[in-house]
Write a protein that holds these residues in place. Structure first.
Motif, PDB file in Angstrom:
ATOM      1  N   UNK A   1       6.176 -35.432   4.587  1.00 17.02           N
ATOM      2  CA  UNK A   1       7.433 -36.042   5.019  1.00 17.02           C
ATOM      3  C   UNK A   1       7.223 -37.530   5.251  1.00 17.02           C
ATOM      4  N   UNK A   2       8.061 -38.345   4.610  1.00 21.89           N
ATOM      5  CA  UNK A   2       8.004 -39.786   4.815  1.00 21.89           C
ATOM      6  C   UNK A   2       8.608 -40.115   6.174  1.00 21.89           C
ATOM      7  N   UNK A   3       8.113 -41.145   6.823  1.00 21.98           N
ATOM      8  CA  UNK A   3       8.464 -41.437   8.205  1.00 21.98           C
ATOM      9  C   UNK A   3       9.975 -41.439   8.458  1.00 21.98           C
ATOM     10  N   UNK A   4      10.759 -42.067   7.564  1.00 21.31           N
ATOM     11  CA  UNK A   4      12.197 -42.183   7.827  1.00 21.31           C
ATOM     12  C   UNK A   4      12.897 -40.832   7.839  1.00 21.31           C
ATOM     13  N   UNK A   5      12.317 -39.831   7.139  1.00 23.47           N
ATOM     14  CA  UNK A   5      12.940 -38.505   7.085  1.00 23.47           C
ATOM     15  C   UNK A   5      13.019 -37.851   8.460  1.00 23.47           C
ATOM     16  N   UNK A   6      12.131 -38.254   9.368  1.00 26.71           N
ATOM     17  CA  UNK A   6      12.140 -37.690  10.715  1.00 26.71           C
ATOM     18  C   UNK A   6      13.415 -38.077  11.469  1.00 26.71           C
ATOM     19  N   UNK A   7      14.051 -39.164  11.018  1.00 27.83           N
ATOM     20  CA  UNK A   7      15.199 -39.687  11.760  1.00 27.83           C
ATOM     21  C   UNK A   7      16.537 -39.482  11.047  1.00 27.83           C
ATOM     22  N   UNK A   8      16.490 -39.116   9.763  1.00 22.47           N
ATOM     23  CA  UNK A   8      17.761 -38.789   9.078  1.00 22.47           C
ATOM     24  C   UNK A   8      17.753 -37.373   8.512  1.00 22.47           C
ATOM     25  N   UNK A   9      16.596 -36.700   8.588  1.00 21.65           N
ATOM     26  CA  UNK A   9      16.536 -35.285   8.238  1.00 21.65           C
ATOM     27  C   UNK A   9      16.443 -34.950   6.771  1.00 21.65           C
ATOM     28  N   UNK A  10      16.498 -35.961   5.906  1.00 19.98           N
ATOM     29  CA  UNK A  10      16.463 -35.721   4.470  1.00 19.98           C
ATOM     30  C   UNK A  10      15.710 -36.833   3.768  1.00 19.98           C
ATOM     31  N   UNK A  11      15.228 -36.508   2.581  1.00 19.22           N
ATOM     32  CA  UNK A  11      14.671 -37.547   1.715  1.00 19.22           C
ATOM     33  C   UNK A  11      15.826 -38.315   1.084  1.00 19.22           C
ATOM     34  N   UNK A  12      15.603 -39.573   0.809  1.00 22.55           N
ATOM     35  CA  UNK A  12      16.637 -40.413   0.204  1.00 22.55           C
ATOM     36  C   UNK A  12      17.232 -39.793  -1.054  1.00 22.55           C
ATOM     37  N   UNK A  13      16.395 -39.232  -1.891  1.00 22.49           N
ATOM     38  CA  UNK A  13      16.868 -38.706  -3.175  1.00 22.49           C
ATOM     39  C   UNK A  13      17.547 -37.349  -3.053  1.00 22.49           C
ATOM     40  N   UNK A  14      17.556 -36.773  -1.850  1.00 23.14           N
ATOM     41  CA  UNK A  14      18.242 -35.493  -1.655  1.00 23.14           C
ATOM     42  C   UNK A  14      19.758 -35.658  -1.569  1.00 23.14           C
ATOM     43  N   UNK A  15      20.214 -36.906  -1.364  1.00 18.25           N
ATOM     44  CA  UNK A  15      21.657 -37.162  -1.378  1.00 18.25           C
ATOM     45  C   UNK A  15      22.102 -37.176  -2.837  1.00 18.25           C
ATOM     46  N   UNK A  16      22.986 -36.245  -3.191  1.00 17.01           N
ATOM     47  CA  UNK A  16      23.335 -36.043  -4.591  1.00 17.01           C
ATOM     48  C   UNK A  16      24.324 -37.084  -5.088  1.00 17.01           C
ATOM     49  N   UNK A  17      25.318 -37.396  -4.259  1.00 24.38           N
ATOM     50  CA  UNK A  17      26.363 -38.337  -4.654  1.00 24.38           C
ATOM     51  C   UNK A  17      26.589 -39.351  -3.532  1.00 24.38           C
ATOM     52  N   UNK A  18      27.332 -40.393  -3.845  1.00 20.65           N
ATOM     53  CA  UNK A  18      27.690 -41.374  -2.818  1.00 20.65           C
ATOM     54  C   UNK A  18      28.539 -40.717  -1.735  1.00 20.65           C
ATOM     55  N   UNK A  19      29.419 -39.798  -2.133  1.00 23.69           N
ATOM     56  CA  UNK A  19      30.246 -39.081  -1.157  1.00 23.69           C
ATOM     57  C   UNK A  19      29.373 -38.271  -0.205  1.00 23.69           C
ATOM     58  N   UNK A  20      28.344 -37.644  -0.743  1.00 21.17           N
ATOM     59  CA  UNK A  20      27.395 -36.883   0.069  1.00 21.17           C
ATOM     60  C   UNK A  20      26.706 -37.803   1.075  1.00 21.17           C
ATOM     61  N   UNK A  21      26.319 -38.983   0.615  1.00 19.03           N
ATOM     62  CA  UNK A  21      25.646 -39.951   1.487  1.00 19.03           C
ATOM     63  C   UNK A  21      26.571 -40.384   2.624  1.00 19.03           C
ATOM     64  N   UNK A  22      27.791 -40.748   2.292  1.00 20.58           N
ATOM     65  CA  UNK A  22      28.739 -41.178   3.320  1.00 20.58           C
ATOM     66  C   UNK A  22      29.025 -40.063   4.333  1.00 20.58           C
TER      67      UNK A  22
END
Length: 562
Positions: A1-22
């Protein structure tokens, strides 16, 4: 797990779409979060030998610092500060240019719970007096380079709250200066996280920074311990740093931009930071560093891209470079197009202030740049373009960029606490559930924001509202123009005329023919009513010590000459 994942719960690339990210992006922030302990020290424990920083001096000296070494030296620095009586809540001024000592000091102050106050080495005595008196500085750590210590000594009699002053390269300093490097060296490297009343809370003040002061005295911008987590969006999603990569943001440590690109978001993404301690920016020199050290991600102001583009960019091997960003001023489409032609890379623009982290940007891979646009609101920030009453305006209508923030308790991670010791300015900019940025833009039908300019810089001519950036962007497309500043000059008929103060590129000379050529050029590139009816050629533009153009100074000069 990359450090930032501890604080947002997901890997950056796990967000599928911009809508998912928002919809699903959310930062979890523990009540006792402290970046120095919970990020740096954890990385030192989990990945002790991984590179945290590659530092290069002006004369080519290299220093490679691992996360374990960064922890050790920050612990020693914390012990040194503590031995001098620095404690939780004390304000410590740091004027360290791009020295690696800045990172030791920042992490040490975070660990103590003291407040780091960044400042540039370009300050003079009167600047030090204002900053020390306004903030109540207890200790100053100053570089021995140049005249910094002399200027500070001139100011010292009026800086009543300053109890100690320390300097790098101690032999070069005068009387009364503590040897900062020797003090750190002699200090213990055993440091324990404080408990009880000495422990930090996420709501405590972490840093205080002075704004650029483009229109008056700099305001004191305070941020809490949640601020570093606001830079997950900056470093991970906008800069696109990678674990084991090498990120280079061009910024002096005297400004908050250094924290945008040289510390928080990058280490949360487990990327090393490249720090080049140069004195004078040179486009060819920076291109050489990008090539030699195989920089993977890069961020610089548009002006610096312009200077690099004056070189033969294609002659440099920049294959390691994967992602480029810019901030600090609006990006001219011409710079974007030339850089892409030279490198094959797009420049991803971001917008923010000393009061925020990146709050509007182009977020790859979900959004591609639209040259001239500052991008879309970043997840976490609820941005609106509002009229004078705070009501959101329709697409295509110019309004003020505002951020929804009902109060401190519900504010976005990364939004400032308020202006330190200045409730009047805090209430003036943060009221009715909105933080008012003072910047104007319009939103198009797709949701992209297009920058117009600072509220104070808008020119009202013959009923039109003209933003300086629109005219400056048009001028930037002419090969004769190195840089320009557009302001309004009083006119009895139109109210104001558009004036362009211009620095010409080498090989071009001021003349009436040149004025006519530039005016005709602007008429062709943008709406004809925006063309500068007045043009003045100068050798340099007035700027703040952070490099931002002071249009107010041009306006004041013109008003005195009427």
């Amino acid at each position: 797990m990359i450090m930032y994942e501890k604080y947002i719960g997901r890997h950056r690339d796990d967000y599928v779409t911009l809508e998912d990210l928002y919809k699903n992006f959310k930062v979890t922030c523990p009540d006792d979060f402290n970046f120095a302990y919970d990020v740096l020290d954890k990385l030192a424990e989990e990945k002790p030998d991984q590179l945290a920083m590659l530092w290069v001096s002006n004369n080519g000296e290299e220093k490679r610092i691992t996360f374990a070494e960064m922890k050790r030296w920050s612990d020693k620095t914390a012990n040194y500060f503590k031995s001098l009586g620095i404690k939780k809540g004390d304000l410590v001024l740091l004027v360290l240019k791009r020295s690696y000592l800045f990172w030791y000091a920042m992490m040490a102050l975070h660990k103590i719970g003291a407040v780091a106050v960044q400042a540039t080495n370009l300050l003079t005595a009167k600047d030090y007096i204002y900053r020390c008196q306004a903030a109540g500085i207890k200790m100053a750590v100053i570089t021995a380079d140049g005249d910094c210590t002399r200027h500070f000594d001139e100011a010292a009699p009026e800086c009543k709250t300053v109890q100690m002053k320390a300097v790098t390269k101690h032999k070069d300093a005068g009387e009364g200066w503590l040897d900062f490097e020797a003090g750190i060296e002699a200090a213990s490297d055993k440091w324990e996280r404080p408990t009880g009343e000495e422990a930090t809370k996420v709501t405590d003040m972490l840093i205080m920074a002075f704004s650029s002061g483009t229109t008056g005295y700099p305001k004191m911008v305070s941020h809490d311990h949640a601020y570093p987590l606001g830079h997950i969006m900056t470093g991970i999603f906008w800069h696109r740093v990678e674990p084991g990569g090498l990120h280079f943001t061009i910024s002096d440590t005297g400004w908050l931009k250094s924290l945008w690109g040289k510390m928080y978001g990058q280490w949360l993404g487990e990327s090393a930071v490249f720090t080049y301690d140069f004195d004078t920016f040179n486009g060819a020199d920076i291109l050489q560093k990008l090539e030699k050290y195989q920089i993977t991600t890069f961020c610089a102001p548009p002006t610096m891209y312009r200077f690099m583009l004056r070189e033969d960019v294609k002659s440099y091997n920049l294959l390691a470079l994967k992602h480029c960003c810019t901030a600090g001023e609006a990006l001219n489409p011409e710079v974007f197009n030339q850089w892409r032609q030279a490198t094959g890379l797009r420049i991803f623009e971001g917008f923010g202030q000393s009061e925020t982290t990146v709050c509007c940007s182009i977020l790859y891979p979900w959004v591609q740049p639209r040259p001239g646009s500052m991008g879309m609101p970043t997840p976490g920030y609820q941005m609106v373009v509002a009229d004078e009453d705070g009501k959101e305006v329709d697409p295509g209508v110019t309004g003020e960029i505002c951020i929804k923030a009902p109060d401190y308790a519900t504010k976005t991670k990364g939004l400032f606490m308020g202006y330190y010791r200045d409730e009047v300015n805090t209430q003036r900019s943060w009221h009715d559930g909105l933080y008012h940025t003072g910047d104007l833009a319009y939103r198009d039908e797709l949701g992209f924001l297009w920058y117009i300019g600072r509220n104070d810089d808008i020119i009202k001519s013959s009923g039109y509202r003209i933003g300086p950036f629109e005219v400056e962007s048009a001028l930037a497309e002419h090969p004769a123009v190195l840089e320009s500043a557009v302001t309004g000059v009083p006119d009895p008929i139109r109210g104001f005329n558009v004036k362009a103060t211009i620095v010409l590129n080498k090989g071009y000379e001021p003349s009436e023919d040149m004025i006519k050529e530039l005016q005709d050029h602007v008429k062709k590139v943008t709406a004809p009513y925006k063309y500068p009816r007045v043009i003045e050629f100068v050798t340099e533009l007035p700027k703040t010590i952070s490099g931002k153009i002071r249009r107010v100074e041009i306006r004041e000069k013109d008003s005195r000459s009427e």
